[in-house]
Design an enzyme around this catalytic site. Structure first.
Site, PDB file in Angstrom:
ATOM      1  N   SER A 102     -11.926  -1.979   2.963  1.00 46.77           N
ATOM      2  CA  SER A 102     -12.979  -2.826   3.515  1.00 46.77           C
ATOM      3  C   SER A 102     -13.414  -2.434   4.925  1.00 46.77           C
ATOM      4  O   SER A 102     -14.423  -2.914   5.410  1.00 46.77           O
ATOM      5  CB  SER A 102     -12.509  -4.292   3.520  1.00 46.77           C
ATOM      6  OG  SER A 102     -11.320  -4.424   4.269  1.00 46.77           O
ATOM      7  N   LYS A 147       0.850  -1.219   0.000  1.00 48.88           N
ATOM      8  CA  LYS A 147       0.000   0.000   0.000  1.00 48.88           C
ATOM      9  C   LYS A 147       0.870   1.249   0.000  1.00 48.88           C
ATOM     10  O   LYS A 147       0.817   2.093   0.892  1.00 48.88           O
ATOM     11  CB  LYS A 147      -0.972   0.004   1.173  1.00 48.88           C
ATOM     12  CG  LYS A 147      -1.967  -1.134   1.083  1.00 48.88           C
ATOM     13  CD  LYS A 147      -3.183  -0.933   1.938  1.00 48.88           C
ATOM     14  CE  LYS A 147      -4.102  -2.127   1.825  1.00 48.88           C
ATOM     15  NZ  LYS A 147      -3.512  -3.388   2.329  1.00 48.88           N
ATOM     16  N   ILE A 172      10.450   7.728  -4.753  1.00 51.02           N
ATOM     17  CA  ILE A 172      10.695   6.783  -3.651  1.00 51.02           C
ATOM     18  C   ILE A 172       9.895   5.503  -3.883  1.00 51.02           C
ATOM     19  O   ILE A 172      10.386   4.396  -3.636  1.00 51.02           O
ATOM     20  CB  ILE A 172      10.351   7.438  -2.287  1.00 51.02           C
ATOM     21  CG1 ILE A 172      11.119   8.751  -2.115  1.00 51.02           C
ATOM     22  CG2 ILE A 172      10.628   6.477  -1.132  1.00 51.02           C
ATOM     23  CD1 ILE A 172      12.625   8.655  -2.291  1.00 51.02           C
ATOM     24  N   VAL A 184     -13.501 -11.118   2.432  1.00 54.72           N
ATOM     25  CA  VAL A 184     -14.201 -12.407   2.464  1.00 54.72           C
ATOM     26  C   VAL A 184     -13.629 -13.252   3.608  1.00 54.72           C
ATOM     27  O   VAL A 184     -12.423 -13.335   3.783  1.00 54.72           O
ATOM     28  CB  VAL A 184     -14.042 -13.160   1.116  1.00 54.72           C
ATOM     29  CG1 VAL A 184     -14.543 -14.601   1.227  1.00 54.72           C
ATOM     30  CG2 VAL A 184     -14.780 -12.411   0.015  1.00 54.72           C
ATOM     31  N   ASP A 209       3.642   7.356  -1.372  1.00 58.43           N
ATOM     32  CA  ASP A 209       4.810   8.224  -1.205  1.00 58.43           C
ATOM     33  C   ASP A 209       4.988   9.042  -2.487  1.00 58.43           C
ATOM     34  O   ASP A 209       4.183   8.925  -3.427  1.00 58.43           O
ATOM     35  CB  ASP A 209       6.049   7.352  -0.922  1.00 58.43           C
ATOM     36  CG  ASP A 209       7.083   8.066  -0.065  1.00 58.43           C
ATOM     37  OD1 ASP A 209       7.199   9.307  -0.188  1.00 58.43           O
ATOM     38  OD2 ASP A 209       7.780   7.390   0.708  1.00 58.43           O
ATOM     39  N   GLY A 225       6.698   9.797  -6.079  1.00 57.39           N
ATOM     40  CA  GLY A 225       6.976   8.828  -7.125  1.00 57.39           C
ATOM     41  C   GLY A 225       8.374   8.240  -7.092  1.00 57.39           C
ATOM     42  O   GLY A 225       8.549   7.027  -7.228  1.00 57.39           O
ATOM     43  N   GLN A 285     -13.514 -10.952   7.702  1.00 59.05           N
ATOM     44  CA  GLN A 285     -14.194  -9.658   7.812  1.00 59.05           C
ATOM     45  C   GLN A 285     -15.697  -9.758   7.509  1.00 59.05           C
ATOM     46  O   GLN A 285     -16.399  -8.755   7.443  1.00 59.05           O
ATOM     47  CB  GLN A 285     -13.535  -8.623   6.905  1.00 59.05           C
ATOM     48  CG  GLN A 285     -12.098  -8.314   7.313  1.00 59.05           C
ATOM     49  CD  GLN A 285     -11.418  -7.338   6.372  1.00 59.05           C
ATOM     50  OE1 GLN A 285     -11.895  -6.237   6.129  1.00 59.05           O
ATOM     51  NE2 GLN A 285     -10.283  -7.747   5.822  1.00 59.05           N
TER      52      GLN A 285
END
Ligand code: BMP
Length: 226
Positions: free
Chosen positions: A121, A65, A72, A176, A68, A70, A179
């Site tokens: 989610s 995820k 890096i 799924v 930052d 670009g 959660q």
């Protein structure tokens, strides 16, 4: 091949290499791909990925995820390419100029597929992220990324993403199992893959747990398409 991406997030006390190897071994035949994130990579180091997944015949998705600038993010993608990773997940909210445009260019150069998180989610996704859903999807289309992440826990979001994206983007849906979303429910709303972690990986019999989820997924998808 199944439509399940296995999220390998080892619990803190797991004996890390054994935990990963066992699950890759039991699940490789049934999974469409494996996804690793910070809980695994922080403990093994990126340099161990190639060896840990050497017995796997499936693509490896790095879910760091990224969020930052670009240049890096491009460094991170270079490290992931050396580790044999096939796809990288970054946040959409950092925007295009000086961030995702650089990341996408570097990923393409290295043969890594970029995926953007356009909605999450957990409930807090509606506080900020989801307010920009259509802009994120349009940006994903403009950048021609490989796919987006949208939640199985809010199926209306998946339907909206599919409506905005047409057939252009792959949709990966987490939520799924642990959660609460039912197997197959996200695919029925337009997702291509469902991401499943703890419901399989923390089960005493991960292979049997995955077989059950695939069975349920296929049953629900047959029903909703008939
Ligand atoms: P689980 O099935 O154990 O809840 O795991 C879900 C996986 O999907 C985790 O790896 C998590 O980081 C990821 N994920 C998520 O749960 N929600 C999101 O919105 C985006 C994710 O990447």
């Amino acid at each position: 091949m199944s439509k399940v991406v296995i999220a390998l997030d080892p619990p803190p006390k797991a004996e890390i290499e054994k935990w990963v190897r066992e699950r890759v071994d039991y699940l490789d035949e049934l999974a469409s791909s494996f996804k690793v994130g910070l809980p695994l990579v922080l403990r093994t180091g990126v340099h161990r990925l190639r060896d840990l997944f050497s017995v796997s015949s499936k693509p490896l998705i790095a879910d760091l995820k990224l969020a930052d600038i670009g240049d890096i993010m491009a460094y991170v993608v270079e490290a992931l390419a050396d580790a044999g990773v096939s796809a990288v997940i970054s946040h959409a909210f950092v925007g295009r100029r000086g961030a995702l445009d650089v990341l996408v260019r570097k990923s393409e150069e290295l043969g890594i597929k970029p995926v953007l998180v356009v909605s999450m989610s957990h409930p807090g996704s509606t506080e900020f992220i989801d307010k920009h859903l259509s802009e994120f999807v349009n940006m994903a289309l403009e950048l021609r990324v490989w796919g987006v992440v949208a939640p199985a826990t809010r199926r209306e979001v998946i339907s909206r993403v599919r409506e905005l994206a047409g057939s252009e983007l792959r949709i990966f849906s987490p939520g799924v199992g642990a959660q609460g979303a039912e197997p197959g429910s996200a695919i029925c709303c337009g997702a291509d893959y469902e991401i499943v972690g703890r419901a399989v990986t923390n089960s005493p019999n991960p292979r049997e747990a995955l077989e059950r989820i695939i069975y349920e997924q296929e049953r629900r998808v047959r029903e909703c398409r008939s």
